[in-house]
Enzyme design. Structure first.
Site, PDB file in Angstrom:
ATOM      1  N   LYS A 167      23.010  15.573  71.259  1.00 47.50           N
ATOM      2  CA  LYS A 167      21.658  15.151  70.866  1.00 47.50           C
ATOM      3  C   LYS A 167      20.813  16.360  70.475  1.00 47.50           C
ATOM      4  O   LYS A 167      20.089  16.329  69.482  1.00 47.50           O
ATOM      5  CB  LYS A 167      21.009  14.372  72.017  1.00 47.50           C
ATOM      6  CG  LYS A 167      21.624  12.991  72.170  1.00 47.50           C
ATOM      7  CD  LYS A 167      21.250  12.280  73.456  1.00 47.50           C
ATOM      8  CE  LYS A 167      22.069  10.987  73.561  1.00 47.50           C
ATOM      9  NZ  LYS A 167      21.906  10.270  74.815  1.00 47.50           N
ATOM     10  N   GLN A 203      18.419  10.804  80.090  1.00 47.34           N
ATOM     11  CA  GLN A 203      19.870  10.569  80.008  1.00 47.34           C
ATOM     12  C   GLN A 203      20.336   9.811  81.257  1.00 47.34           C
ATOM     13  O   GLN A 203      20.093  10.244  82.379  1.00 47.34           O
ATOM     14  CB  GLN A 203      20.612  11.911  79.892  1.00 47.34           C
ATOM     15  CG  GLN A 203      22.100  11.781  79.692  1.00 47.34           C
ATOM     16  CD  GLN A 203      22.464  11.109  78.352  1.00 47.34           C
ATOM     17  OE1 GLN A 203      21.926  11.432  77.303  1.00 47.34           O
ATOM     18  NE2 GLN A 203      23.372  10.148  78.406  1.00 47.34           N
ATOM     19  N   ASP A 262      14.737   6.073  73.185  1.00 52.24           N
ATOM     20  CA  ASP A 262      15.932   5.260  73.398  1.00 52.24           C
ATOM     21  C   ASP A 262      15.689   3.768  73.159  1.00 52.24           C
ATOM     22  O   ASP A 262      16.629   2.987  73.084  1.00 52.24           O
ATOM     23  CB  ASP A 262      16.385   5.431  74.862  1.00 52.24           C
ATOM     24  CG  ASP A 262      17.698   6.180  74.961  1.00 52.24           C
ATOM     25  OD1 ASP A 262      18.403   6.272  73.936  1.00 52.24           O
ATOM     26  OD2 ASP A 262      18.015   6.651  76.058  1.00 52.24           O
TER      27      ASP A 262
END
Ligand code: NAP
Length: 280
Positions: free
Chosen positions: A53, A97, A120
């Site tokens: 990422k 995460q 997200d």
């Protein structure tokens, strides 16, 4: 014989589009999108994902940071980090995460991220907006699947779409996005007659986590097959949820594993962060 959908190539295209828009944004508003990834502890898989990422964020020209507290961090201390990032005007996207350590309530942490910075697309506000058909930051994996369908000229309108799996991060948002695109959508789970349902589908999206659960012979000839599954086999190789070799004899288009949906998830994270920055 199906044509392969090259997720790596499409993801590279998405990143190139984001990069071009970042350059415009810098020129027009002096604004550089910023993404912070919060990684708690030393989960080895999380480390690999976060590295990917950060690399993508740098490639498209974002500012990118990592918050990396120790495994032993308390929930309150993690909430304090989120609060600081929420207030930081340079941070447009925050990604926590998963998985988080067991002593931390993941839902509470995700809900603490400002919905406008929820890169997200997992915040309940964004999930709610998606279900209401309103614009929102969308979960990256199903968002990437929609882009793959578009790339192969598959318009879901009027088609029968079957989504196998009903998780909050893939199956459910996938079904909602297909519904919003005017497909007739069926969502399958452990109690479903998979053979029957899959056999009716013009579009099959498999997001289960069971290697080769979806048999090639079930696929309706000409269907578009998208395999979200990423199952690590004992030999170290990745396998999808679809019996690929047989399914490709019947499908019109099919994603391979790896190299199909996987690369799209990070690319769409870049898209979400850019959109979050543009909305400020
Ligand atoms: P999950 O939370 O474990 O959900 C799995 C879903 O599959 C559940 O709804 C479950 O049904 C259903 N299921 C499991 N076994 C089944 C069976 N035998 N028959 C019918 N349905 C069954 O998984 P997830 O997080 O959605 O992930 C699914 C897969 O996608 C995994 O392989 C994961 O690694 C992969 N994934 C890939 C990406 C990517 O970037 N490519 C991103 C996310 C996930 P019930 O609800 O009835 O239990």
């Amino acid at each position: 014989m199906a044509q392969l959908i090259d997720g790596k190539a499409v993801a590279a295209r998405v990143r190139a589009e984001v990069k071009a828009e970042v350059e415009q944004l810098k020129a027009s508003r002096g604004l550089v999108p910023g993404l912070t990834v919060v990684r708690v502890g030393e989960d080895p898989a999380s480390k690999i994902y976060v590295t990917g990422k950060k690399k993508a964020a740098e490639e498209v020209g974002f500012n990118s940071w990592e918050e990396h507290p120790d495994e032993s961090i308390t929930e309150d201390a993690l909430l304090a980090i989120i609060d600081r990032l929420n207030k930081d005007p340079a941070v447009h996207g925050i990604l926590v995460q998963l998985p988080l350590p067991k002593h931390i309530d993941s839902e509470r942490i995700i809900s603490a991220v400002r919905p406008e910075k929820d890169a997200d697309g997992f915040h309940p506000m964004n999930a709610g907006k998606l279900s209401l058909g309103k614009p929102a930051l969308r979960p990256c994996t199903p968002f990437g699947v929609m882009r793959l369908l578009q790339e192969v000229g598959c318009n879901p309108a009027g088609k029968r779409a079957v989504v196998v799996g009903r998780s909050n991060i893939v199956g459910k948002p996938m079904a909602l996005m297909l519904l919003q695109a005017d497909a007739t959508v069926t969502v399958c789970h452990r109690k479903s007659d998979l053979k029957f349902e899959v056999g009716m589908a013009d579009i099959v999206v498999a997001a289960v986590g069971v290697p080769e659960l979806i048999k090639g012979e079930w696929i309706k000839p000409g269907a578009v097959v998208i395999d979200v599954g990423m199952n690590r086999m004992p030999d170290g190789k990745l396998k999808g949820d679809v019996e690929f070799e047989k399914a490709k004899e019947r499908a019109s288009f099919i994603t391979p594993v790896p190299g199909g949906v996987g690369p799209m998830t990070i690319a769409m994270l870049m898209r979400n962060t850019l959109d979050a920055a543009k909305a400020t």
